[in-house]
Write a protein that holds these residues in place. Structure first.
Motif, PDB file in Angstrom:
ATOM      1  N   GLY A   1      28.515  36.448   5.686  1.00 23.14           N
ATOM      2  CA  GLY A   1      29.343  37.082   4.674  1.00 23.14           C
ATOM      3  C   GLY A   1      30.504  36.215   4.229  1.00 23.14           C
ATOM      4  O   GLY A   1      30.425  34.987   4.219  1.00 23.14           O
TER       5      GLY A   1
ATOM      6  N   ARG B   1      26.557  42.026   8.389  1.00 26.99           N
ATOM      7  CA  ARG B   1      27.177  41.049   7.482  1.00 26.99           C
ATOM      8  C   ARG B   1      28.574  40.730   8.019  1.00 26.99           C
ATOM      9  O   ARG B   1      29.445  41.591   8.056  1.00 26.99           O
ATOM     10  CB  ARG B   1      27.285  41.620   6.064  1.00 26.99           C
ATOM     11  CG  ARG B   1      27.803  40.614   5.034  1.00 26.99           C
ATOM     12  CD  ARG B   1      27.955  41.261   3.662  1.00 26.99           C
ATOM     13  NE  ARG B   1      29.021  42.254   3.637  1.00 26.99           N
ATOM     14  CZ  ARG B   1      29.003  43.341   2.866  1.00 26.99           C
ATOM     15  NH1 ARG B   1      27.976  43.595   2.091  1.00 26.99           N
ATOM     16  NH2 ARG B   1      30.021  44.193   2.900  1.00 26.99           N
ATOM     17  N   ASN B   2      28.779  39.501   8.439  1.00 24.92           N
ATOM     18  CA  ASN B   2      30.028  39.156   9.121  1.00 24.92           C
ATOM     19  C   ASN B   2      31.154  38.804   8.157  1.00 24.92           C
ATOM     20  O   ASN B   2      30.940  38.590   6.959  1.00 24.92           O
ATOM     21  CB  ASN B   2      29.804  37.974  10.070  1.00 24.92           C
ATOM     22  CG  ASN B   2      29.769  36.654   9.316  1.00 24.92           C
ATOM     23  OD1 ASN B   2      28.886  36.423   8.502  1.00 24.92           O
ATOM     24  ND2 ASN B   2      30.737  35.792   9.579  1.00 24.92           N
TER      25      ASN B   2
ATOM     26  N   SER C   1      35.415  43.622  -0.203  1.00 23.85           N
ATOM     27  CA  SER C   1      34.830  44.941   0.030  1.00 23.85           C
ATOM     28  C   SER C   1      34.810  45.752  -1.257  1.00 23.85           C
ATOM     29  O   SER C   1      33.820  46.439  -1.564  1.00 23.85           O
ATOM     30  CB  SER C   1      35.614  45.696   1.106  1.00 23.85           C
ATOM     31  OG  SER C   1      35.505  45.052   2.362  1.00 23.85           O
TER      32      SER C   1
ATOM     33  N   GLU D   1      30.120  45.335  10.185  1.00 24.96           N
ATOM     34  CA  GLU D   1      30.715  44.169   9.530  1.00 24.96           C
ATOM     35  C   GLU D   1      31.699  43.516  10.510  1.00 24.96           C
ATOM     36  O   GLU D   1      32.906  43.708  10.412  1.00 24.96           O
ATOM     37  CB  GLU D   1      31.413  44.576   8.237  1.00 24.96           C
ATOM     38  CG  GLU D   1      31.779  43.403   7.349  1.00 24.96           C
ATOM     39  CD  GLU D   1      32.144  43.844   5.941  1.00 24.96           C
ATOM     40  OE1 GLU D   1      31.986  43.040   5.015  1.00 24.96           O
ATOM     41  OE2 GLU D   1      32.571  45.005   5.764  1.00 24.96           O
TER      42      GLU D   1
END
Length: 464
Positions: free
Chosen positions: A30, A66-67, A98, A112
Motif C-alpha cells: 500500500g 494492504r499495508n 484513505s 491495514e
C-alpha cells in the motif's frame, strides 16, 4: 474456462488454484504517505479492488491485507522540511489516502497494518534469518547476506525482476557495516533526531523490505496466494521480500501480480518529475465513479497514458451505462454474460469486460426503443451485475447516493438561474411588458421547465 493469472515470477499465464479451497489470501503493498495521493498511486488500489471483487463474486472468502509504510526516509525528510513531527505528517497523508480510496469505491481491506505496529514480528523475522546464516548485525543495523543466500538458492535471487546479480543496485545510501554492496538493510541503526525502537542488536527503525515480509506472513501465514503491487516495486522491494522470506523458510507468495503505471508524455507519474495529478484536483474535473472507471478501464498490466481528453472519454463511457440504467429504472442485479466471465477469467481483462457491458447497453437501448420493457429490464440486471464486479454499478448504494447528491446540487444551481428568470418575468408583468414576460416563460418552457402561477408567486418544475 478456469481463472488464469499472469504470474510475474514465471512470466506465464497460470491457472489459479487457491492454497485453501474457497479462500483467497492477498497482500498488496500500500501507501507510503508523504503527500496527497495522485492518480498513479490509487490506480493500484482500483486494479486490485477489481481483482478482489471478482473473487468475491465467484463465492470466495477473501483475506485482503494492504499495508501502510508509516516510517521511511522520505517521510522523515518531508516532515523535517515542514518542521512537523513525523507521526503527525504521516497520519495526515494516511487519512488523505484513505479518503481517496473511499471516494473511488475501493473496498476497505480486511486489515491495514502499519509498519511501526509490527516491530516485534520484524525482530522475530531477523532472528530467524540470523540463525539460518542469511543475515548479520553490524553497528546497530542488520543486513541480509545476499551472497550467502545465492550460494544456497542458486538462481533464486533475481527470479522476479530478471535482473542479473552483478547489475543489481539496492539504492541504499547508508552502507555502514555492509559486507557486500549487494546486501540490503533489514534494520537501520538509530540516527540522532530520528525515531527508533529497541532490538537485541541496537535501537533503530525497520528496513523497507523487512516490513512487508513480516506483516504479510503474520496475517496470511508463511505461504499465501497472491502478492500484488506496482510495477516499480519488482526490484528491489519485491525481489528482496522473496529472498528474505524464502531464506527464513517461508513459501511466501504463490502468485505475483504487478500493475503498470499511469504516465504523462510517456513518463511514469511521480513527484520527482513534477507531473503529479492529485486525486482532489482530478475530482474537480470528473465525478469519483468516473475517475474509477478511467483508472480501471485499461488492463492492469498495461500502461495508462493520462490526458484530459482520455479522462473525459472515460467519463462519457460511464455516463452511457448510467443513462441506460436511469431510463430503465431500478432493477435487481442479474447475471453477467459468458463473455464477461471469460474476459475476467483471462487475467482480469477489463477492457474486454467493459466491451461486454457496452454491448449490453446498446442492446438494452434497442429494446427500450422497441418498447420491450421486459427485455430491457433483464439486460439492465445483467449490466448491473457486470458493472458491480468492476465497482461502477450506478445503482449500487455507493454511487446511487452520490448521484442523488449530484442531482440535488444541480437542482440547487438550476434554481438560482430559474429564479432570476422568474424575477425578470415578474418585473415585466408589473411593468405590463407582456411580450417580455411571455418570452421568458416560453424560453423556460423550451428548456423543459414548466412555470405555474400561484397566489404565492410563480413556481417552476421540470417537465416530464
Amino acid at each position: 474456462m478456469s481463472l488464469r493469472i499472469f504470474d510475474t515470477a514465471t512470466r506465464t499465464l497460470r491457472d489459479f488454484t487457491p492454497l485453501h479451497k474457497g479462500h483467497v489470501s492477498m497482500y498488496l503493498c500500500g501507501a507510503t504517505p508523504q503527500t496527497h495521493p495522485h492518480i498513479g498511486h490509487v490506480r493500484s488500489g482500483v486494479a486490485f479492488d477489481i481483482v478482489r471483487r471478482w473473487f468475491l463474486a465467484n463465492g470466495y472468502d477473501v483475506a485482503f491485507v494492504r499495508n501502510v509504510t508509516d516510517i521511511d526516509d522520505k517521510i522523515l525528510t518531508k516532515a523535517a522540511e515542514h518542521n512537523r513531527p513525523w507521526w503527525e505528517w504521516v497520519s495526515t497523508y494516511e487519512r488523505a489516502f484513505s479518503k481517496a480510496y473511499d471516494q473511488l469505491g475501493v473496498l476497505p481491506p480486511s486489515v491495514e497494518p502499519r509498519a511501526t505496529g509490527h516491530v516485534t514480528q520484524m525482530i522475530d523475522y531477523m532472528q530467524r534469518l540470523i540463525d539460518a546464516g542469511f543475515a548479520y548485525p553490524a553497528d546497530g543495523s542488520v543486513y541480509f547476506d545476499v551472497a550467502a543466500w545465492v550460494a544456497t538458492s542458486g538462481s533464486d535471487y533475481g527470479c522476479l525482476s530478471g535482473n542479473r546479480i552483478e547489475e543489481m543496485e539496492q539504492g541504499e545510501t547508508d552502507n555502514t557495516g555492509k559486507r557486500n554492496p549487494l546486501d540490503f538493510a533489514l534494520w537501520k541503526a538509530a540516527k540522532p533526531g530520528e525515531p527508533s525502537w529497541p532490538t537485541p542488536w541496537g535501537a533503530g527503525r525497520p528496513g523497507w523490505h523487512l516490513e512487508c515480509s513480516a506483516m504479510a506472513t503474520w496475517y496470511l501465514g508463511g505461504e499465501f496466494d497472491i502478492h500484488g503491487g506496482g510495477l516499480d516495486l519488482q526490484f528491489p522491494h519485491h525481489e528482496n521480500e522473496i529472498a528474505q522470506s524464502h531464506a527464513a523458510g517461508d513459501g511466501f507468495a504463490r502468485y505475483w501480480m504487478h500493475n503498470h503505471w499511469v504516465t504523462m508524455a510517456g513518463e511514469k507519474m511521480s513527484k520527482s518529475l513534477g507531473n503529479v495529478l492529485s486525486v482532489p484536483e482530478i475530482l474537480k474535473l470528473v465525478r469519483p465513479v468516473e475517475l474509477r472507471y478511467y483508472l480501471g478501464s485499461a488492463h492492469y498490466r498495461s500502461m495508462l497514458e493520462y490526458s484530459p481528453e482520455a479522462l473525459q472519454e472515460a467519463a462519457q463511457g460511464y455516463r452511457r451505462i448510467e443513462a441506460f440504467l436511469d431510463r430503465v429504472g431500478p432493477v435487481e442485479i442479474g447475471e453477467w454474460t459468458p463473455g464477461f466471465a471469460e474476459a475476467m477469467d483471462d487475467d482480469f481483462a477489463v477492457p474486454r469486460a467493459l466491451a461486454e457491458i457496452h454491448t449490453a447497453v446498446r442492446t438494452g437501448n434497442s429494446a427500450l426503443a422497441a418498447q420491450d420493457e421486459s427485455e430491457a429490464r433483464r439486460i439492465a440486471g445483467s449490466v448491473r451485475a457486470m458493472a458491480g464486479v468492476l465497482g461502477i454499478d450506478p445503482q449500487s448504494d455507493t454511487w446511487a447516493e452520490t448521484a442523488t447528491a449530484d442531482a440535488d446540487a444541480a437542482h440547487a444551481a438550476l434554481d438560482v438561474l430559474v429564479q432570476a428568470e422568474l424575477q425578470r418575468r415578474t418585473d415585466a408583468r408589473t411593468a405590463k411588458d407582456w411580450v417580455l414576460a411571455d418570452e421568458v416563460r416560453d424560453r423556460l418552457n423550451a428548456a423543459g421547465i414548466a412555470v405555474t402561477d400561484t397566489p404565492d408567486g410563480p413556481e417552476w418544475s421540470l417537465q416530464n
